[in-house]
Design a protein around this motif. Structure first.
Motif, PDB file in Angstrom:
ATOM      1  N   ARG A 368      -6.250  57.926 -39.403  1.00 40.27           N
ATOM      2  CA  ARG A 368      -5.835  57.217 -38.194  1.00 40.27           C
ATOM      3  C   ARG A 368      -5.340  55.813 -38.524  1.00 40.27           C
ATOM      4  O   ARG A 368      -4.356  55.345 -37.936  1.00 40.27           O
ATOM      5  CB  ARG A 368      -6.994  57.154 -37.195  1.00 40.27           C
ATOM      6  N   ASP A 369      -6.022  55.161 -39.456  1.00 44.07           N
ATOM      7  CA  ASP A 369      -5.550  53.838 -39.880  1.00 44.07           C
ATOM      8  C   ASP A 369      -4.136  53.928 -40.456  1.00 44.07           C
ATOM      9  O   ASP A 369      -3.263  53.115 -40.130  1.00 44.07           O
ATOM     10  CB  ASP A 369      -6.483  53.261 -40.949  1.00 44.07           C
ATOM     11  N   PHE A 370      -3.930  54.921 -41.308  1.00 45.16           N
ATOM     12  CA  PHE A 370      -2.607  55.091 -41.911  1.00 45.16           C
ATOM     13  C   PHE A 370      -1.562  55.360 -40.832  1.00 45.16           C
ATOM     14  O   PHE A 370      -0.446  54.833 -40.876  1.00 45.16           O
ATOM     15  CB  PHE A 370      -2.634  56.232 -42.918  1.00 45.16           C
ATOM     16  N   GLY A 371      -1.914  56.172 -39.840  1.00 41.42           N
ATOM     17  CA  GLY A 371      -0.979  56.493 -38.762  1.00 41.42           C
ATOM     18  C   GLY A 371      -0.583  55.258 -37.966  1.00 41.42           C
ATOM     19  O   GLY A 371       0.603  55.067 -37.641  1.00 41.42           O
ATOM     20  N   ILE A 372      -1.555  54.400 -37.642  1.00 42.65           N
ATOM     21  CA  ILE A 372      -1.249  53.180 -36.888  1.00 42.65           C
ATOM     22  C   ILE A 372      -0.340  52.265 -37.696  1.00 42.65           C
ATOM     23  O   ILE A 372       0.643  51.719 -37.183  1.00 42.65           O
ATOM     24  CB  ILE A 372      -2.554  52.456 -36.493  1.00 42.65           C
ATOM     25  N   ALA A 373      -0.663  52.080 -38.984  1.00 45.76           N
ATOM     26  CA  ALA A 373       0.162  51.237 -39.841  1.00 45.76           C
ATOM     27  C   ALA A 373       1.569  51.814 -39.987  1.00 45.76           C
ATOM     28  O   ALA A 373       2.564  51.071 -39.987  1.00 45.76           O
ATOM     29  CB  ALA A 373      -0.493  51.080 -41.210  1.00 45.76           C
ATOM     30  N   LEU A 374       1.670  53.140 -40.091  1.00 44.44           N
ATOM     31  CA  LEU A 374       2.976  53.791 -40.239  1.00 44.44           C
ATOM     32  C   LEU A 374       3.837  53.599 -38.994  1.00 44.44           C
ATOM     33  O   LEU A 374       5.041  53.319 -39.093  1.00 44.44           O
ATOM     34  CB  LEU A 374       2.782  55.278 -40.525  1.00 44.44           C
ATOM     35  N   VAL A 375       3.216  53.728 -37.830  1.00 43.91           N
ATOM     36  CA  VAL A 375       3.954  53.497 -36.582  1.00 43.91           C
ATOM     37  C   VAL A 375       4.479  52.069 -36.541  1.00 43.91           C
ATOM     38  O   VAL A 375       5.643  51.822 -36.195  1.00 43.91           O
ATOM     39  CB  VAL A 375       3.057  53.792 -35.359  1.00 43.91           C
ATOM     40  N   GLY A 376       3.635  51.101 -36.906  1.00 46.14           N
ATOM     41  CA  GLY A 376       4.080  49.713 -36.920  1.00 46.14           C
ATOM     42  C   GLY A 376       5.230  49.487 -37.884  1.00 46.14           C
ATOM     43  O   GLY A 376       6.205  48.786 -37.561  1.00 46.14           O
ATOM     44  N   PHE A 377       5.158  50.100 -39.061  1.00 44.91           N
ATOM     45  CA  PHE A 377       6.225  49.946 -40.055  1.00 44.91           C
ATOM     46  C   PHE A 377       7.547  50.515 -39.538  1.00 44.91           C
ATOM     47  O   PHE A 377       8.606  49.881 -39.668  1.00 44.91           O
ATOM     48  CB  PHE A 377       5.809  50.643 -41.344  1.00 44.91           C
ATOM     49  N   VAL A 378       7.507  51.690 -38.943  1.00 44.76           N
ATOM     50  CA  VAL A 378       8.734  52.311 -38.424  1.00 44.76           C
ATOM     51  C   VAL A 378       9.309  51.500 -37.264  1.00 44.76           C
ATOM     52  O   VAL A 378      10.535  51.331 -37.144  1.00 44.76           O
ATOM     53  CB  VAL A 378       8.458  53.767 -38.001  1.00 44.76           C
ATOM     54  N   LEU A 379       8.440  50.984 -36.416  1.00 43.15           N
ATOM     55  CA  LEU A 379       8.918  50.136 -35.324  1.00 43.15           C
ATOM     56  C   LEU A 379       9.645  48.912 -35.865  1.00 43.15           C
ATOM     57  O   LEU A 379      10.697  48.516 -35.347  1.00 43.15           O
ATOM     58  CB  LEU A 379       7.753  49.705 -34.436  1.00 43.15           C
ATOM     59  N   LEU A 380       9.112  48.309 -36.892  1.00 48.10           N
ATOM     60  CA  LEU A 380       9.726  47.111 -37.456  1.00 48.10           C
ATOM     61  C   LEU A 380      11.032  47.415 -38.185  1.00 48.10           C
ATOM     62  O   LEU A 380      12.038  46.713 -38.007  1.00 48.10           O
ATOM     63  CB  LEU A 380       8.748  46.440 -38.428  1.00 48.10           C
ATOM     64  N   VAL A 381      11.026  48.455 -39.016  1.00 51.13           N
ATOM     65  CA  VAL A 381      12.160  48.717 -39.894  1.00 51.13           C
ATOM     66  C   VAL A 381      13.271  49.489 -39.191  1.00 51.13           C
ATOM     67  O   VAL A 381      14.453  49.135 -39.293  1.00 51.13           O
ATOM     68  CB  VAL A 381      11.692  49.481 -41.154  1.00 51.13           C
ATOM     69  N   SER A 382      12.909  50.554 -38.466  1.00 48.90           N
ATOM     70  CA  SER A 382      13.923  51.430 -37.877  1.00 48.90           C
ATOM     71  C   SER A 382      14.314  51.036 -36.459  1.00 48.90           C
ATOM     72  O   SER A 382      15.485  51.152 -36.080  1.00 48.90           O
ATOM     73  CB  SER A 382      13.419  52.882 -37.888  1.00 48.90           C
ATOM     74  N   TRP A 383      13.334  50.586 -35.678  1.00 47.38           N
ATOM     75  CA  TRP A 383      13.597  50.229 -34.291  1.00 47.38           C
ATOM     76  C   TRP A 383      13.851  48.747 -34.103  1.00 47.38           C
ATOM     77  O   TRP A 383      14.194  48.308 -32.995  1.00 47.38           O
ATOM     78  CB  TRP A 383      12.435  50.677 -33.406  1.00 47.38           C
ATOM     79  N   ARG A 384      13.691  47.953 -35.160  1.00 47.27           N
ATOM     80  CA  ARG A 384      13.900  46.504 -35.099  1.00 47.27           C
ATOM     81  C   ARG A 384      13.049  45.846 -34.014  1.00 47.27           C
ATOM     82  O   ARG A 384      13.475  44.902 -33.343  1.00 47.27           O
ATOM     83  CB  ARG A 384      15.375  46.178 -34.841  1.00 47.27           C
ATOM     84  N   ALA A 385      11.861  46.364 -33.816  1.00 48.62           N
ATOM     85  CA  ALA A 385      10.977  45.809 -32.791  1.00 48.62           C
ATOM     86  C   ALA A 385      10.498  44.430 -33.210  1.00 48.62           C
ATOM     87  O   ALA A 385      10.242  44.180 -34.391  1.00 48.62           O
ATOM     88  CB  ALA A 385       9.785  46.737 -32.566  1.00 48.62           C
ATOM     89  N   PRO A 386      10.339  43.504 -32.261  1.00 47.65           N
ATOM     90  CA  PRO A 386       9.786  42.189 -32.601  1.00 47.65           C
ATOM     91  C   PRO A 386       8.355  42.331 -33.115  1.00 47.65           C
ATOM     92  O   PRO A 386       7.604  43.205 -32.650  1.00 47.65           O
ATOM     93  CB  PRO A 386       9.813  41.430 -31.263  1.00 47.65           C
ATOM     94  N   PRO A 387       7.941  41.491 -34.064  1.00 45.83           N
ATOM     95  CA  PRO A 387       6.560  41.573 -34.565  1.00 45.83           C
ATOM     96  C   PRO A 387       5.514  41.462 -33.459  1.00 45.83           C
ATOM     97  O   PRO A 387       4.453  42.082 -33.563  1.00 45.83           O
ATOM     98  CB  PRO A 387       6.476  40.376 -35.530  1.00 45.83           C
ATOM     99  N   LEU A 388       5.810  40.708 -32.405  1.00 41.57           N
ATOM    100  CA  LEU A 388       4.853  40.566 -31.302  1.00 41.57           C
ATOM    101  C   LEU A 388       4.542  41.918 -30.671  1.00 41.57           C
ATOM    102  O   LEU A 388       3.396  42.191 -30.293  1.00 41.57           O
ATOM    103  CB  LEU A 388       5.409  39.602 -30.255  1.00 41.57           C
ATOM    104  N   VAL A 389       5.552  42.783 -30.557  1.00 42.82           N
ATOM    105  CA  VAL A 389       5.339  44.116 -29.982  1.00 42.82           C
ATOM    106  C   VAL A 389       4.429  44.936 -30.888  1.00 42.82           C
ATOM    107  O   VAL A 389       3.512  45.635 -30.419  1.00 42.82           O
ATOM    108  CB  VAL A 389       6.698  44.828 -29.784  1.00 42.82           C
TER     109      VAL A 389
END
Length: 404
Positions: A368-389
């Protein structure tokens, strides 16, 4: 007078007006140093026309070349150009104060975060750090290690950190990276263009360079002679700020070595604060305000926060003032460019090693930890989400997992 009433054509602005402009930027500039440089370009090149495009590009190149927080150095330089030394101080204060104040408040409140909700929130912030550092490694590797020579330098630097128990491993890997760059990275590069004029004399430049190196060498000696906890803390912050090349995230392994290794605070507290630093605007170096507040030796609290901010920003300002009078000729040397290619590749390796230990090893324990971190990484890299999100999602998910 509001900042919109400034006459852009006069060539000068009062320090008070510079402070107001940078205070607004300090409250709204999210997204890290590259984003900050974009905000500054919109504000000072396009909107206010305080500096032209070529001169701004040259200034950014200088600040990225030097150790220290590049976006803060750019802001300091613009304040210096526009309103002299008081303007430079006003620019730094306005841009730094909002995030520093928020992180001090977080530091005072972190101790009250007990029970499942508090533990889940802090764990979510640590998982944010995994995603943020992974994004930094990914982006820096693509930009700074595009060929096999620089990729090899990065790998060797990472291996030095991972297999060494020495406290000077980070410094040694960066020095070796510069030496390797002189040998391996002498490919032809476009000659730099543009010119930046600053009100800094060569005499003052030499004085500030002497201060930079004098403090770097003298603080450890003073620390040994006096045994003062205050000198030890200032030395730790100063040394970390003086050795950061290639982006603000590289300060993570340096600060961890300086503060966690001697037992001044725990890995959990360190990474929770680093995660919180992603949620605030302004420079990442204000993480030092959090560390100075929570660190165990005195002074801590507000005095420690002030000590941390001065200590970590001072070397970048000193070496910037020292380099400004000489930069135009120095940057055109082929050996200088080759050395910095090697240094930048080495810091990618240093940050990559930090991604594994302590960021990954102390945070990712379950699928679960890996899954949460992976979602955050994809949001940052692929979706260009702001770090605050990403901070909000990871923190909320951490709380939810703790309550299940």
């Amino acid at each position: 007078m509001t900042d919109d009433a400034i006459d852009e054509n006069t060539g000068t602005t009062s320090p008070a007006e510079v402070l107001l402009i940078f205070l607004r930027l300090g409250l709204t500039c999210f997204g890290g140093p590259i984003a900050h440089i974009g905000y500054f370009r919109d504000e000072f090149v396009l909107r206010r026309k305080w500096i032209d495009e070529h001169a701004y590009a040259d200034l950014v190149a200088l600040c990225q070349f030097l150790p220290g927080p590049a976006s803060s150095q750019v802001g300091f330089s613009i304040g210096l150009m526009r309103a002299g030394y008081l303007g430079a101080l006003a620019a730094w204060t306005g841009f730094t104060l909002p995030s520093a104040a928020l992180l001090v408040l977080f530091a005072f409140g972190a101790g009250t975060l007990t029970g499942p909700v508090g533990a889940g929130l802090l764990h979510g912030l640590k998982l944010t750090a995994v995603a943020i550092v992974a994004q930094a490694v990914w982006g820096m590797a693509r930009n700074l290690c595009p060929d096999r020579e620089r990729a090899s330098i990065a790998v060797v630097a990472a291996l030095i950190i991972l297999f060494s128990t020495s406290s000077i491993a980070q410094i040694g890997s960066i020095v070796l990276g510069g030496i390797a760059g002189l040998w391996l990275c002498r490919r032809e590069a476009p000659s730099p263009s543009g010119h930046v004029e600053m009100p800094v004399s060569r005499t003052l430049g030499l004085i500030t360079l002497a201060m930079f190196f004098g403090l770097l060498a003298g603080l450890p000696a003073l620390r040994s002679l006096t045994g003062s906890a205050g000198v030890a803390l200032f030395d730790a912050f100063y040394r970390s700020g003086a050795l950061v090349f290639g982006g603000g995230h590289v300060v993570l392994p340096l600060l961890r070595e300086a503060f966690v290794a001697p037992g001044w605070l725990s890995d959990d507290a360190f990474l929770a604060g680093y995660g919180a630093a992603q949620a605030v605007p302004g420079p990442l170096f204000t993480f030092a305000a959090y560390l100075g507040t929570v660190v165990s030796p005195e002074p801590h609290g507000l005095a420690g926060a002030a000590l941390g901010l001065i200590g970590i920003f001072l070397p970048g300002i000193l070496i910037l003032l020292g380099a400004l009078p000489f930069w135009d000729s120095f940057r055109r040397r082929a050996d200088t460019q080759a050395m910095m290619r090697g240094v930048n590749a080495a810091v990618v390796g240093v940050l990559g090693a930090a991604l594994y230990d302590p960021v990954w090893t102390s945070t990712v324990h379950t699928a679960r930890d890996f899954g949460i971190a992976l979602v955050g990484f994809v949001l940052l890299v692929s979706w260009r989400a702001p770090p605050l999100v990403v901070v909000a999602i990871s923190a909320a998910t951490g709380v939810a997992m703790a309550l299940i």
